[in-house]
Write a protein that holds these residues in place. Structure first.
Motif, short mmCIF file in Angstrom:
data_model
loop_
_atom_site.label_atom_id
_atom_site.label_comp_id
_atom_site.label_asym_id
_atom_site.label_seq_id
_atom_site.Cartn_x
_atom_site.Cartn_y
_atom_site.Cartn_z
N UNK A 195 0.84 -1.20 0.00
CA UNK A 195 0.00 0.00 0.00
C UNK A 195 0.87 1.25 0.00
N UNK A 196 1.93 1.24 0.80
CA UNK A 196 2.85 2.38 0.83
C UNK A 196 3.44 2.63 -0.56
N UNK A 197 3.87 1.56 -1.23
CA UNK A 197 4.44 1.68 -2.57
C UNK A 197 3.41 2.23 -3.55
N UNK A 198 2.16 1.77 -3.46
CA UNK A 198 1.09 2.28 -4.32
C UNK A 198 0.86 3.77 -4.11
N UNK A 199 0.86 4.21 -2.85
CA UNK A 199 0.66 5.62 -2.54
C UNK A 199 1.84 6.46 -3.03
N UNK A 200 3.04 5.96 -2.84
CA UNK A 200 4.23 6.68 -3.33
C UNK A 200 4.19 6.80 -4.85
N UNK A 201 3.80 5.73 -5.52
CA UNK A 201 3.71 5.76 -6.99
C UNK A 201 2.64 6.75 -7.44
N UNK A 202 1.52 6.80 -6.75
CA UNK A 202 0.46 7.75 -7.10
C UNK A 202 0.94 9.18 -6.91
N UNK A 203 1.67 9.43 -5.83
CA UNK A 203 2.21 10.78 -5.59
C UNK A 203 3.22 11.16 -6.67
N UNK A 204 4.05 10.21 -7.07
CA UNK A 204 5.03 10.44 -8.13
C UNK A 204 4.31 10.77 -9.45
N UNK A 205 3.29 9.99 -9.79
CA UNK A 205 2.54 10.26 -11.02
C UNK A 205 1.90 11.64 -10.99
N UNK A 206 1.40 12.03 -9.82
CA UNK A 206 0.78 13.35 -9.70
C UNK A 206 1.83 14.46 -9.84
N UNK A 207 3.02 14.26 -9.29
CA UNK A 207 4.09 15.23 -9.44
C UNK A 207 4.48 15.38 -10.91
N UNK A 208 4.65 14.27 -11.61
CA UNK A 208 4.98 14.31 -13.03
C UNK A 208 3.88 15.02 -13.81
N UNK A 209 2.64 14.71 -13.54
CA UNK A 209 1.52 15.36 -14.21
C UNK A 209 1.51 16.86 -13.94
N UNK A 210 1.77 17.23 -12.71
CA UNK A 210 1.80 18.64 -12.34
C UNK A 210 2.91 19.37 -13.09
N UNK A 211 4.10 18.78 -13.14
CA UNK A 211 5.22 19.41 -13.84
C UNK A 211 4.96 19.51 -15.34
N UNK A 212 4.29 18.51 -15.90
CA UNK A 212 3.95 18.57 -17.33
C UNK A 212 2.98 19.72 -17.59
N UNK A 213 2.06 19.95 -16.67
CA UNK A 213 1.07 21.02 -16.84
C UNK A 213 1.67 22.41 -16.61
N UNK A 214 2.68 22.50 -15.78
CA UNK A 214 3.27 23.79 -15.42
C UNK A 214 4.51 24.08 -16.26
N UNK A 215 4.29 24.17 -17.56
CA UNK A 215 5.39 24.46 -18.48
C UNK A 215 5.97 25.85 -18.24
N UNK A 216 5.20 26.71 -17.58
CA UNK A 216 5.68 28.05 -17.28
C UNK A 216 6.77 28.06 -16.21
N UNK A 217 6.86 27.02 -15.44
CA UNK A 217 7.88 26.92 -14.39
C UNK A 217 9.14 26.34 -15.03
N UNK A 218 10.16 27.15 -15.08
CA UNK A 218 11.41 26.75 -15.73
C UNK A 218 12.26 25.87 -14.81
N UNK A 219 13.04 24.99 -15.43
CA UNK A 219 13.93 24.11 -14.66
C UNK A 219 14.90 24.91 -13.81
N UNK A 220 15.42 26.02 -14.33
CA UNK A 220 16.38 26.80 -13.54
C UNK A 220 15.71 27.35 -12.29
N UNK A 221 14.43 27.74 -12.39
CA UNK A 221 13.71 28.22 -11.22
C UNK A 221 13.51 27.11 -10.19
N UNK A 222 13.20 25.91 -10.69
CA UNK A 222 13.08 24.77 -9.78
C UNK A 222 14.41 24.50 -9.07
N UNK A 223 15.50 24.57 -9.83
CA UNK A 223 16.83 24.33 -9.23
C UNK A 223 17.15 25.39 -8.18
N UNK A 224 16.81 26.64 -8.46
CA UNK A 224 17.09 27.72 -7.52
C UNK A 224 16.30 27.52 -6.23
#
Length: 100
Positions: free
Chosen positions: A5-34
């Motif tokens: 169950x923990x692994x399933x929840x972690x995987x779901x959170x990871x998928x949501x993070x990836x989806x969020x980053x795909x949607x937020x193209x306005x957020x630049x990688x350099x800003x994330x690094x900063x």
């Protein structure tokens, strides 16, 4: 909570993070690094490293395409402008503080 169950929840959170980053193209990688000390490329590297720990080889370009939702070169061409002098200065300062 059991391990599966923990692994399933972690995987779901990871998928949501990836989806969020795909949607937020306005957020630049350099800003994330900063601000956070990691970016989409780091996430792709971690994905490939996790696969390697399981004996699965995922090429860098393939891992990035998974994270970006399209080939990195295309994403970069469409959404990533040149870093501003201010971004570069902030990035350098963050690196000196130990981020990234």
């Amino acid at each position: 909570m059991d391990k599966a169950t923990q692994t399933e929840l972690e995987a779901a959170a990871f998928r949501r993070l990836v989806s969020h980053l795909r949607a937020r193209k306005d957020v630049q990688n350099i800003d994330l690094m900063i601000l956070a000390g990691f970016c989409r490329n780091c996430l792709a590297d971690w994905y490939a490293q996790a696969a390697a720990e399981k004996g699965i080889s995922i090429p860098k370009d393939e891992a990035r395409e998974f994270i970006y939702g399209e080939p990195f070169a295309e994403w970069k061409r469409k959404y990533q402008p040149e870093a501003t002098p201010e971004q570069l200065a902030a990035f350098e300062a963050a690196q000196k503080k130990g981020h990234g």
